[in-house]
Design an enzyme around this catalytic site. Structure first.
Site, PDB file in Angstrom:
ATOM      1  N   ARG A  53      -8.563  24.660   5.078  1.00  0.00           N
ATOM      2  CA  ARG A  53      -8.410  23.504   5.474  1.00  0.00           C
ATOM      3  C   ARG A  53      -7.069  23.911   6.118  1.00  0.00           C
ATOM      4  O   ARG A  53      -5.891  23.645   5.954  1.00  0.00           O
ATOM      5  CB  ARG A  53      -8.395  23.209   4.373  1.00  0.00           C
ATOM      6  CG  ARG A  53      -9.303  21.980   3.586  1.00  0.00           C
ATOM      7  CD  ARG A  53     -10.469  21.662   4.041  1.00  0.00           C
ATOM      8  NE  ARG A  53     -11.325  21.549   6.098  1.00  0.00           N
ATOM      9  CZ  ARG A  53     -12.846  20.922   5.933  1.00  0.00           C
ATOM     10  NH1 ARG A  53     -12.912  19.712   4.889  1.00  0.00           N
ATOM     11  NH2 ARG A  53     -12.993  21.384   6.510  1.00  0.00           N
TER      12      ARG A  53
ATOM     13  N   TYR B 272     -42.548   2.950   1.649  1.00  0.00           N
ATOM     14  CA  TYR B 272     -41.441   3.079   2.199  1.00  0.00           C
ATOM     15  C   TYR B 272     -40.395   1.934   2.598  1.00  0.00           C
ATOM     16  O   TYR B 272     -39.241   1.997   2.997  1.00  0.00           O
ATOM     17  CB  TYR B 272     -42.254   2.834   4.346  1.00  0.00           C
ATOM     18  CG  TYR B 272     -41.334   2.836   5.117  1.00  0.00           C
ATOM     19  CD1 TYR B 272     -41.704   4.547   5.263  1.00  0.00           C
ATOM     20  CD2 TYR B 272     -41.353   2.463   5.168  1.00  0.00           C
ATOM     21  CE1 TYR B 272     -40.588   5.030   6.621  1.00  0.00           C
ATOM     22  CE2 TYR B 272     -40.806   2.094   6.844  1.00  0.00           C
ATOM     23  CZ  TYR B 272     -40.131   3.440   7.360  1.00  0.00           C
ATOM     24  OH  TYR B 272     -39.090   4.187   8.642  1.00  0.00           O
TER      25      TYR B 272
ATOM     26  N   LYS C 245     -20.227  13.085  -3.824  1.00  0.00           N
ATOM     27  CA  LYS C 245     -18.752  14.224  -4.795  1.00  0.00           C
ATOM     28  C   LYS C 245     -18.691  13.620  -6.136  1.00  0.00           C
ATOM     29  O   LYS C 245     -19.109  13.192  -6.698  1.00  0.00           O
ATOM     30  CB  LYS C 245     -17.455  13.672  -4.000  1.00  0.00           C
ATOM     31  CG  LYS C 245     -17.329  14.140  -2.634  1.00  0.00           C
ATOM     32  CD  LYS C 245     -18.202  14.369  -1.518  1.00  0.00           C
ATOM     33  CE  LYS C 245     -17.922  15.130  -0.594  1.00  0.00           C
ATOM     34  NZ  LYS C 245     -19.077  15.263   0.754  1.00  0.00           N
TER      35      LYS C 245
ATOM     36  N   PHE D 298     -10.417  12.812   7.896  1.00  0.00           N
ATOM     37  CA  PHE D 298     -11.242  14.060   7.596  1.00  0.00           C
ATOM     38  C   PHE D 298     -12.208  14.023   9.085  1.00  0.00           C
ATOM     39  O   PHE D 298     -12.175  13.673   9.278  1.00  0.00           O
ATOM     40  CB  PHE D 298     -11.762  13.022   6.188  1.00  0.00           C
ATOM     41  CG  PHE D 298     -12.622  14.176   5.773  1.00  0.00           C
ATOM     42  CD1 PHE D 298     -11.733  15.615   5.035  1.00  0.00           C
ATOM     43  CD2 PHE D 298     -13.591  14.268   6.401  1.00  0.00           C
ATOM     44  CE1 PHE D 298     -13.146  16.230   5.072  1.00  0.00           C
ATOM     45  CE2 PHE D 298     -14.692  15.300   5.570  1.00  0.00           C
ATOM     46  CZ  PHE D 298     -14.922  15.950   5.348  1.00  0.00           C
ATOM     47  N   THR D 299     -12.044  15.246   8.586  1.00  0.00           N
ATOM     48  CA  THR D 299     -12.872  16.227   9.886  1.00  0.00           C
ATOM     49  C   THR D 299     -14.203  14.995  10.335  1.00  0.00           C
ATOM     50  O   THR D 299     -14.098  14.637  11.668  1.00  0.00           O
ATOM     51  CB  THR D 299     -13.451  17.092   9.062  1.00  0.00           C
ATOM     52  OG1 THR D 299     -13.951  17.373   8.425  1.00  0.00           O
ATOM     53  CG2 THR D 299     -12.231  18.219   8.914  1.00  0.00           C
TER      54      THR D 299
ATOM     55  N   PHE E  28     -15.206  24.720  12.564  1.00  0.00           N
ATOM     56  CA  PHE E  28     -14.333  25.359  11.063  1.00  0.00           C
ATOM     57  C   PHE E  28     -15.807  25.659  10.646  1.00  0.00           C
ATOM     58  O   PHE E  28     -16.004  26.664   9.283  1.00  0.00           O
ATOM     59  CB  PHE E  28     -14.191  24.551  10.040  1.00  0.00           C
ATOM     60  CG  PHE E  28     -14.696  22.854   9.539  1.00  0.00           C
ATOM     61  CD1 PHE E  28     -14.113  21.967  10.358  1.00  0.00           C
ATOM     62  CD2 PHE E  28     -14.693  23.239   8.852  1.00  0.00           C
ATOM     63  CE1 PHE E  28     -15.056  20.727  10.362  1.00  0.00           C
ATOM     64  CE2 PHE E  28     -15.390  21.280   8.420  1.00  0.00           C
ATOM     65  CZ  PHE E  28     -15.272  20.400   8.885  1.00  0.00           C
TER      66      PHE E  28
ATOM     67  N   ASP F  27     -12.595   4.743   2.023  1.00  0.00           N
ATOM     68  CA  ASP F  27     -13.479   5.743   2.716  1.00  0.00           C
ATOM     69  C   ASP F  27     -13.254   6.184   1.170  1.00  0.00           C
ATOM     70  O   ASP F  27     -12.985   6.725  -0.278  1.00  0.00           O
ATOM     71  CB  ASP F  27     -12.887   7.606   2.962  1.00  0.00           C
ATOM     72  CG  ASP F  27     -14.077   8.204   3.179  1.00  0.00           C
ATOM     73  OD1 ASP F  27     -14.725   8.558   1.501  1.00  0.00           O
ATOM     74  OD2 ASP F  27     -13.713   9.168   3.651  1.00  0.00           O
TER      75      ASP F  27
END
Ligand code: F0G
Length: 454
Positions: free
Chosen positions: A377, A67, A253, A119-120, A444, A210
């Site tokens: 997009r 943990y 990514k 970015f969303t 979306f 980011d």
């Protein structure tokens, strides 16, 4: 050629046109809602869809599921410190978990967060924390035809205008994205980042990166920017991070894992706040919503992602597809980016009004044509202006064909190119859509549509 050979495969199946008609109707003409078993080639996203290496799979067996104080956390911490160079690390379940921490820790009600395009999820977290996102990307970014080599640079004049208007004290940080996702996977330059760094240092505005696709950004810097041709990807990545103050990361990514993310920074006070928040929303600060094994796969993924031959094959495959489409006259965003080919739906379907969602309609048609799943997009993704409630009508109305890493072959790319070209030849018969269900957040993902009749 790819710097790997295939050890295990997942079988895929081509569906019939009738099956696809039923599937897209059932999905409300939204590709996010299609079951993946009904998809032949899945180009919805490069997020969490990459193939892990045998070493990463082996790493899963080394999961230390304690943990607290998992050994895998320390492996991840060492890899982040070594490659990204930030001092402190808070693991999160994925990118938006890190964005949540960053926004809640740093953004106050009434603040403004400038960024090189939204970015969303990033913008939504800034808004939920009481901030307003302000786009400070250069104008070329909004023009699909512009061949600017660093289309995602920050426009320092736009930033300066904002600073003069609202005051640096109401800007908690600038949000800087590597290889901007929403507009073609295009990079910022090191020269631009250096200027930004000097500007922000002078005004005590932190730069939060980011870092989701920053290794791909580093690749373009080496390819296109004077003085970088002989530098390693690793040193360029480090130089980028050294010019920033921290990052959020969706490891799904660049870092070749199916799940995972983190927040990292150099400021101890910010770190302590984020570390304290993570236990409320994600999990203990040494696992942040992940299993130990996921952190191990991520640590190994960092080593593999920052290799030249991996990125050469990755970006090479995207270019292979893009070149085929461009040669056939299909309108795409230029120059070709790193993670996806973006079809320019405005040019593809000039007869469809933006409020009839041309990009959404094109993504649905591509699925119907060939079982290929892409993503809208454009007007749907951009959402509504919180002030007026109107559609935001972004300049870019795009369909993203996103390539998972190490998953599809060149023959798959040929099929994709042939299918898109066929669709382009028959584009006049494609009609728009109307939205029949609209969720409140990030519409979306779950919105449903119906075809417009003549
Ligand atoms: N930042 C960028 C640039 C992204 O592309 C994403 C996710 C996130 C943050 C959020 O990370 O999904 O791990 O919570 N992009 C995915 C995509 C969803 O398909 O482009 P997440």
């Amino acid at each position: 050629a790819e710097p790997y050979k295939i050890k295990s495969v997942e079988l895929i199946r081509m569906t019939t046109r009738e099956e696809r008609e039923a599937a897209i109707r059932e999905a409300g003409y939204n590709t996010f809602r299609i079951r993946s078993k009904d998809v032949y080639i899945d180009l919805l996203t490069d997020s969490g869809t990459s193939a892990m290496s045998d070493k990463q799979w082996a790493g899963l067996m080394l999961g230390d599921e304690a943990y607290s104080g998992s050994e895998n956390f320390y492996h991840l911490l060492e890899a982040v410190q070594e490659y990204y160079g930030y001092k402190y690390l808070v693991p999160t379940h994925q990118g938006r978990g890190a964005e949540h921490l960053l926004s809640q820790v740093m953004v106050k009600d009434g603040d403004f967060v400038p960024g090189n395009m939204y970015f969303t999820t990033t913008r939504l977290h800034q808004e939920l924390a009481g901030g307003t996102f302000v786009d400070v990307i250069i104008d070329e970014a909004h023009d699909p035809a512009s061949r600017h080599p660093f289309k995602r640079n920050v426009d320092l004049e736009k930033l300066d205008r904002l600073v003069l208007e609202v005051g640096a004290e109401r800007i908690p940080y600038i949000s800087l994205e590597g290889n901007v996702n929403m507009a073609g996977g295009q990079p910022f330059s090191m020269a631009n980042l250096k200027e930004l760094n000097a500007y922000c240092r002078a005004r005590s505005i932190p730069i939060m990166l980011d870092a989701t696709r920053t290794i791909e950004n580093a690749w373009f810097i080496r390819e296109r920017e004077d003085g970088y041709a002989d530098k390693s990807l690793r040193s360029i990545l480090r130089e980028i991070c050294d010019l920033t103050d921290g990052c959020t990361m969706s490891a799904k990514k660049d870092l070749l894992v199916n799940i995972g993310g983190f927040f990292a920074c150099n400021d101890e006070e910010v770190f302590l706040k984020a570390q304290n928040m993570v236990v409320v929303y994600e999990g203990l600060h040494t696992y942040g919503g992940l299993a130990g094994r996921d952190m191990e796969a991520m640590a190994i993924g960092i080593h593999e992602a920052v290799t030249e031959d991996h990125q050469a094959a990755r970006i090479g495959q995207v270019r292979y597809l893009g070149d085929k489409l461009r040669k056939a006259g299909v309108p795409i965003v230029n120059p070709i980016g790193s993670h996806a080919i973006f079809l320019d739906a405005r040019k593809f379907l000039p007869h469809i009004d933006q409020d009839d969602y041309p990009a959404q309609a094109l993504a649905a048609e591509l699925y119907l044509e060939a079982g290929i799943r892409a993503m809208e997009r454009g007007n749907v993704s951009a959402g509504r202006d919180p002030e007026t409630g109107d559609n935001r009508h972004p300049a870019l109305e795009l369909v993203r064909l996103t390539l998972p890493r190490r998953v599809y072959t060149q023959a798959h790319m040929d099929v994709v190119a042939e299918s898109v070209i066929r669709l382009y030849e028959g584009r006049d018969r494609i009609r728009g859509l109307k939205m029949v269900y609209e969720p409140e957040y990030l519409r979306f993902f779950q919105a449903r549509f119906a075809p417009l009749t003549d």
